[in-house]
Scaffold this motif. Sequence first.
Motif, short mmCIF file in Angstrom:
data_model
loop_
_atom_site.label_atom_id
_atom_site.label_comp_id
_atom_site.label_asym_id
_atom_site.label_seq_id
_atom_site.Cartn_x
_atom_site.Cartn_y
_atom_site.Cartn_z
N GLY A 23 0.68 -1.29 0.00
CA GLY A 23 -0.03 -0.11 0.02
C GLY A 23 0.64 1.51 -0.15
O GLY A 23 0.70 2.00 -0.97
N GLU A 24 1.72 1.51 1.14
CA GLU A 24 2.43 2.60 1.24
C GLU A 24 3.37 2.83 0.17
O GLU A 24 3.86 3.82 -0.33
CB GLU A 24 3.12 2.73 2.59
CG GLU A 24 2.11 2.68 3.90
CD GLU A 24 1.08 3.79 3.72
OE1 GLU A 24 1.50 4.87 3.66
OE2 GLU A 24 -0.09 3.39 3.56
N ALA A 25 3.87 1.69 -0.74
CA ALA A 25 4.70 1.66 -1.80
C ALA A 25 4.00 2.24 -2.88
O ALA A 25 4.87 2.26 -3.96
CB ALA A 25 5.37 0.37 -1.74
N GLY A 26 2.85 2.48 -3.09
CA GLY A 26 2.06 2.83 -4.20
C GLY A 26 1.27 2.11 -4.65
O GLY A 26 1.09 1.85 -5.97
N ILE A 27 0.49 1.29 -4.01
CA ILE A 27 -0.51 0.29 -4.16
C ILE A 27 0.03 -0.52 -5.54
O ILE A 27 -0.22 -0.46 -6.66
CB ILE A 27 -1.80 0.92 -5.12
CG1 ILE A 27 -2.03 2.07 -4.12
CG2 ILE A 27 -2.82 -0.17 -5.02
CD1 ILE A 27 -2.91 1.80 -3.01
N ARG A 28 1.01 -1.41 -5.04
CA ARG A 28 1.73 -2.35 -5.96
C ARG A 28 1.37 -3.86 -5.49
O ARG A 28 1.84 -4.28 -4.49
CB ARG A 28 3.30 -2.33 -5.73
CG ARG A 28 3.60 -0.82 -6.15
CD ARG A 28 5.15 -0.70 -6.17
NE ARG A 28 5.15 0.81 -6.68
CZ ARG A 28 5.33 1.39 -7.87
NH1 ARG A 28 5.27 0.64 -8.91
NH2 ARG A 28 5.36 2.64 -8.13
N PRO A 29 0.62 -4.54 -6.29
CA PRO A 29 0.06 -6.12 -6.06
C PRO A 29 1.07 -6.86 -6.29
O PRO A 29 1.74 -6.83 -7.31
CB PRO A 29 -1.16 -6.18 -7.07
CG PRO A 29 -1.49 -4.87 -7.66
CD PRO A 29 -0.41 -3.92 -7.46
#
Length: 373
Positions: free
Chosen positions: A164-170
Amino acid sequence: MLYDTTDRAYLDGVSGIAVTNLGHGHPRVTKAITDQAKRLVHTSNLFHIGLQEAVAEQLRAITGMENMFFCNSGAEANEAAIKLARRFGHQKGVETPKIIVLDGAFHGRTIGALSATGNQKIRQGFGPLLEGFVRVPPNDLTAIDALGETLNGVVAVLVEPILGEAGIRPLDTDYLQGLRSLCTKHQWLLIFDEVQTGNGRCGSAYVFEQMAVEPDVLLTAKGLGNGLPIGVCMARGVAAEQLGPGDHGSTYGGNPLCCAAAQAVLTTLTEENVMSQANHIRDALLTALHGHLADPTLVTEVRGRGLMIGIQPTTATDQIVQRGLDRGLLLNIAGGDTIRVLPPLVMSLEQAGEMGAGIAQILNEIAQQEDRA
Ligand SMILES: Cc1ncc(COP(=O)(O)O)c(C=O)c1O
């Protein structure tokens, strides 16, 4: 909607950072909190708390997890999982247990959770941090398998299914399924940090259900209390046997007031089926976004699931939050350059369209300004 001190209205695309998943002042949650506040707020865990047991039962039915430890935040849920994993190692005779974590991950700001966090900017200036974490790049299964063969003392893998905090990276579903197999093969615990992805945000109670991967330990917080502080570390199988009464604790954790809120949240999510709205709201927002962009190359990628939306623009992002405020939209930037949109599950499709169009217009304006410079 939120209103400022001059009564100006704002459409909330932040939800208190993925917390007010049912919006502000949801009638059922508000009633549960006010009724409970009149009856009993706190007793400590020296006593049985019926509401805590009821919430644990709801979570068990939803997730299949067997034991629950209640705390007050996402960081504390991670701390509990770190202790649980270390205890699991010690029970197996591992003296210096190690937990594999991901580059760019965020697990909270207490010292243990911060040590598991991969973001250097957040860690900087707070050393010495805890030993016992090994960092690998996301979505790289061979890096983890190699560690299993060469590094002694690994006891668990801790990941956010969507960073999440990394930029919404699944994380890729294949990767998560591969992780499950590796953890089973090496007898490591698979720990999912669903503090941000959980409680309906991604269109299901917890996102692991969508990936067909069952973790051994599941952490959540944020949306569980819709604004009241509550976190939980859930465990199943051998993980559920590691911590007994007295091994870990929290004075406030799972108190009657916060559990009343969590009970109302879980009941609403499961009975009223508001979770199925997540993808409709997402679609309305993204259709409006793409429909209003002056140039489609202003957005290179849209990531995430349900109402955890990461929009990657090609423009600068430093003015986006302020321009959103000017238009009556609450937006957020994560991972440095990703527009993170976290609307509540109760947003109407019209409001979602307004938000998508507003974001597009902000990007159009910034692009125009950049061309002129
Ligand atoms: C995935 C994840 N884990 C843990 C945390 C920490 O939660 P809290 O701020 O409640 O301690 C967060 C908060 O953003 C988070 O997104």
